[in-house]
Design a protein around this motif. Structure first.
Motif, short mmCIF file in Angstrom:
data_model
loop_
_atom_site.label_atom_id
_atom_site.label_comp_id
_atom_site.label_asym_id
_atom_site.label_seq_id
_atom_site.Cartn_x
_atom_site.Cartn_y
_atom_site.Cartn_z
N ARG A 41 -0.98 33.30 30.80
CA ARG A 41 -1.10 32.53 32.05
C ARG A 41 -1.48 33.44 33.21
O ARG A 41 -1.22 34.62 33.19
N TYR A 57 1.04 29.26 21.44
CA TYR A 57 0.02 28.36 21.98
C TYR A 57 0.06 27.01 21.27
O TYR A 57 -0.15 25.98 21.88
N VAL A 60 0.86 32.34 24.35
CA VAL A 60 0.30 31.83 25.60
C VAL A 60 0.08 32.96 26.59
O VAL A 60 0.90 33.88 26.71
N CYS A 76 3.18 35.34 27.62
CA CYS A 76 4.37 34.49 27.61
C CYS A 76 4.93 34.47 26.20
O CYS A 76 4.22 34.73 25.23
N SER A 115 -0.81 27.95 37.51
CA SER A 115 0.20 28.25 36.50
C SER A 115 0.11 27.27 35.33
O SER A 115 0.59 27.56 34.24
N TRP A 171 -3.96 38.48 33.06
CA TRP A 171 -3.32 37.39 32.31
C TRP A 171 -1.96 37.90 31.87
O TRP A 171 -1.82 39.06 31.46
N CYS A 220 -2.65 26.48 33.90
CA CYS A 220 -3.76 26.91 33.04
C CYS A 220 -3.23 27.85 31.96
O CYS A 220 -2.49 28.79 32.26
N ARG A 221 -3.60 27.58 30.72
CA ARG A 221 -3.16 28.43 29.61
C ARG A 221 -4.36 28.96 28.85
O ARG A 221 -5.37 28.30 28.72
N ASP A 222 -4.20 30.15 28.36
CA ASP A 222 -5.14 30.74 27.41
C ASP A 222 -4.27 31.29 26.28
O ASP A 222 -3.05 31.15 26.31
N SER A 223 -4.88 31.90 25.29
CA SER A 223 -4.08 32.44 24.19
C SER A 223 -4.77 33.63 23.56
O SER A 223 -5.97 33.84 23.74
#
Length: 86
Positions: free
Chosen positions: A45, A35, A43, A31, A59, A28, A61-64
């Protein structure tokens, strides 16, 4: 699915339609974006070698995670910009 148990060497796969290599799947990527405006989480990605869902590699899809989070499946990308030479 590839034959790498964890991360793969850079450039192991063909470039995407923009000519970029390795944009998803190794780790991951942190960024700079928050978020959400009300949280300090940043963020992430690109998913990692631990993800089984192909949708996580998009791209979009986001997580945090908290900015001080440290894991073997989260990292950052170094970008080299080619010049005109000289």
């Amino acid at each position: 699915m590839d034959n790498f148990e964890y991360t793969s060497p850079a450039g192991s796969f063909a470039a995407n339609k923009l000519g970029l290599h390795d944009m998803g799947g190794n780790v991951w990527e942190w960024c700079e974006d928050k978020y959400s405006p009300t949280r300090t989480y940043r963020v992430l990605r690109g998913a990692s070698w631990g993800n089984r869902d192909p949708g996580g590699l998009l791209s979009s899809c986001r997580d945090s995670d908290a900015p001080d989070g440290r894991y073997d499946f989260v990292g950052f990308r170094c970008v080299l910009v080619g010049g005109s030479g000289g």
